[in-house]
Write an enzyme that holds these catalytic residues in place. Structure first.
Site, short mmCIF file in Angstrom:
data_model
loop_
_atom_site.label_atom_id
_atom_site.label_comp_id
_atom_site.label_asym_id
_atom_site.label_seq_id
_atom_site.Cartn_x
_atom_site.Cartn_y
_atom_site.Cartn_z
N TRP A 63 0.86 -1.19 0.00
CA TRP A 63 0.00 0.00 0.00
C TRP A 63 0.89 1.23 0.00
CZ3 TRP A 63 -2.83 -4.23 0.78
CH2 TRP A 63 -4.21 -4.18 0.53
N TYR A 118 -7.94 -10.98 -0.51
CA TYR A 118 -8.27 -9.55 -0.48
C TYR A 118 -9.29 -9.23 -1.56
CZ TYR A 118 -7.93 -4.49 -0.59
OH TYR A 118 -8.24 -3.16 -0.54
N GLN A 144 -3.30 7.61 -3.10
CA GLN A 144 -3.39 7.70 -1.64
C GLN A 144 -2.62 8.92 -1.15
OE1 GLN A 144 -2.30 3.95 0.21
NE2 GLN A 144 -4.32 3.76 1.16
N ASP A 177 -11.16 5.75 5.00
CA ASP A 177 -12.19 5.16 4.14
C ASP A 177 -13.64 5.48 4.50
OD1 ASP A 177 -9.82 4.00 3.39
OD2 ASP A 177 -10.52 1.94 3.55
N TYR A 190 -13.25 1.81 12.61
CA TYR A 190 -12.31 2.28 11.59
C TYR A 190 -12.03 3.78 11.72
CZ TYR A 190 -10.10 0.65 7.17
OH TYR A 190 -9.24 0.26 6.18
N TRP A 191 -12.55 4.62 10.83
CA TRP A 191 -12.22 6.05 10.86
C TRP A 191 -13.36 6.90 11.44
CZ3 TRP A 191 -7.42 7.97 10.14
CH2 TRP A 191 -6.48 7.11 9.56
N GLU A 198 -3.93 -2.09 14.36
CA GLU A 198 -4.17 -1.17 13.25
C GLU A 198 -4.70 0.17 13.80
OE1 GLU A 198 -6.85 -2.76 10.34
OE2 GLU A 198 -6.51 -1.14 8.90
#
Ligand code: DGY
Length: 424
Positions: free
Chosen positions: A33, A81, A101, A163, A348-349, A392
């Site tokens: 990534w 994935y 990104q 995301d 997550y975000w 993470e």
């Protein structure tokens, strides 16, 4: 304790090292990534400088002819994935995704050059990377700022790296789901589905991929064709910071033209950024370019803006806002305001803490002289690792580890924050 943490962090980097690139974590993210790699290179630079440069060089081998550097390089086949190369179909020999990104490479390259034990030894490698990074920056302003506003838009939430941020919710209403080909998610098999984006979001992520694919990934068309065009202050701050850092690197290497152009990009971006400031929140907000209005969403994107050299009164206001946020959570910096109704401490975000963003905010605020709050952020980051390992992301209230484990860039940031030279 510090020594032990550093040893563990190095072990994570070694474990996820695939020779010329690292995977973010085994299983969940089995390829290279973009911004993971550049930030992870900083971790390597403390104990294996050669390997650090290789990480960034490998990424740029896969730069597109138009200058874009894709967000994923599918170096080897892996069924675990989704969406894989068969969905992206970008037609590259080594398959890549078709979007980009956050451009941290310019920042990372300057830092790796300036901290090198022998600058002369790596000058040729830095010189070879310099025009490539610059071409990526030029690509951004050409293809993602076609009106020349000074700020670039992302055209897919995955480009932001954040995301499922609340920032995208309203604009996502305009992204349809008709014609989305049936798919099976893989992320929810590796990580707790409660920590990941929702199915409704995934359908829209894939709709956008199919839309861009139908335009043959032609970047002269994608921006205007996308129903999702968001100007993210955090993303732009990373680009601006990378442009100014690239200018300094270019001066070291006597590439004066690149230096001048990079300085110009940064100055224009910084001037334009002020229109994203919100007095109400005491931070920057995203601009929904399609409808021309600010998004009333107090996310970490507007705090990450401090990574660029914003005016000192703005940095001071962001420091004050972070101090207030710090009264509501045990660990800074939550990715969304905990008092907002959309806040979700595990998803997550939409609430959790991410060490890479902590690192960048702390770095920017240190440059701005806001060292007190920068120390709190760095201290909280280390406490999270001590409490919950190299996850993470983390719940900002309880430190619960979320998403994938043994995470490369989390480990790299710990090495950056603790700095082995200071720990001996
Ligand atoms: C994912 O698969 O969750 C990534 O964030 C997209 O790049």
């Amino acid at each position: 304790m510090t020594r032990k943490l550093l040893e563990q962090a190095i072990e994570v980097l070694r474990k996820n090292d695939r020779g010329a690139y690292t995977v973010p974590t085994d299983g969940l993210y089995p390829f290279q990534w973009n911004w993971d790699s550049c930030l992870s290179a900083l971790g390597f630079s403390h104990f294996d400088e050669d390997r650090a440069w290789t990480e960034v060089e490998t990424l740029f081998v896969h730069q597109w002819d138009d200058g874009m550097v894709p967000h994923i390089i599918f170096h080897q086949h892996d069924d675990g994935y989704f969406p894989g190369p068969d969905v992206w179909r970008t037609g590259r020999k080594v398959p890549t995704s078709g979007i980009t990104q956050p451009p941290v490479a310019g920042f990372a390259a300057r830092r790796m050059f300036e901290t090198a034990t022998n600058r002369e030894k790596i000058a040729d490698r830095a010189k070879a990377l310099l025009p490539r990074i610059h071409a990526w920056h030029e690509w951004f302003f050409r293809c993602r700022d076609p009106q020349g506003t000074g700020l670039v838009a992302i055209i897919h939430p995955w480009e932001s790296g954040r995301d499922n941020s609340v920032d995208w919710d309203a604009a996502f209403q305009r992204v349809p789901t008709d014609g989305v080909e049936p798919f099976t998610r893989r992320d929810t098999q590796h990580a707790n589905p409660e920590h990941r984006p929702t199915q409704a979001q995934y359908e829209r992520y894939i709709w956008l991929v199919q839309k861009f694919r139908s335009l043959n990934w032609d970047n002269s068309k994608l921006h205007d064709a996308s129903p999702f065009q968001l100007v993210d202050p955090g993303f732009n701050a990373i680009l601006i910071r990378s442009c100014s850092d690239l200018a300094i690197l270019a001066e070291h290497l006597e590439e004066h033209e690149i230096a001048a152009q990079s300085r110009q990009f940064a100055a224009r971006g910084l001037a334009a950024m002020d229109a994203l400031w919100s007095e109400k929140w005491g931070q920057y907000l995203c601009l929904d370019r399609t409808i021309g209005t600010l998004v009333d969403s107090p996310s970490i994107g507007g705090l990450l803006a401090a990574f660029a050299a914003i005016p000192s009164h703005r940095a001071g206001a962001i420091a004050a806002r972070l101090t207030k946020l710090g009264e509501q959570v045990e660990y800074l910096v939550p990715s969304h305001d905990p008092s907002a109704p959309e806040f979700d401490s595990l998803r997550y975000w939409r609430g959790p803490v991410w060490l890479i963003v902590n690192y960048m905010i702390a770095d920017g605020l240190t440059q701005a002289g806001e060292t007190l709050i920068a120390s709190r952020i760095k201290g909280d980051s280390v406490r999270l690792i001590e409490e919950s390992g190299f996850a993470e992301y983390y719940d900002p209230r309880t430190a619960e580890p979320c998403g994938g484990g043994q995470f490369t860039w989390t480990a790299a940031m710990v090495i950056e924050i603790l700095d082995p030279k200071l720990a001996t």
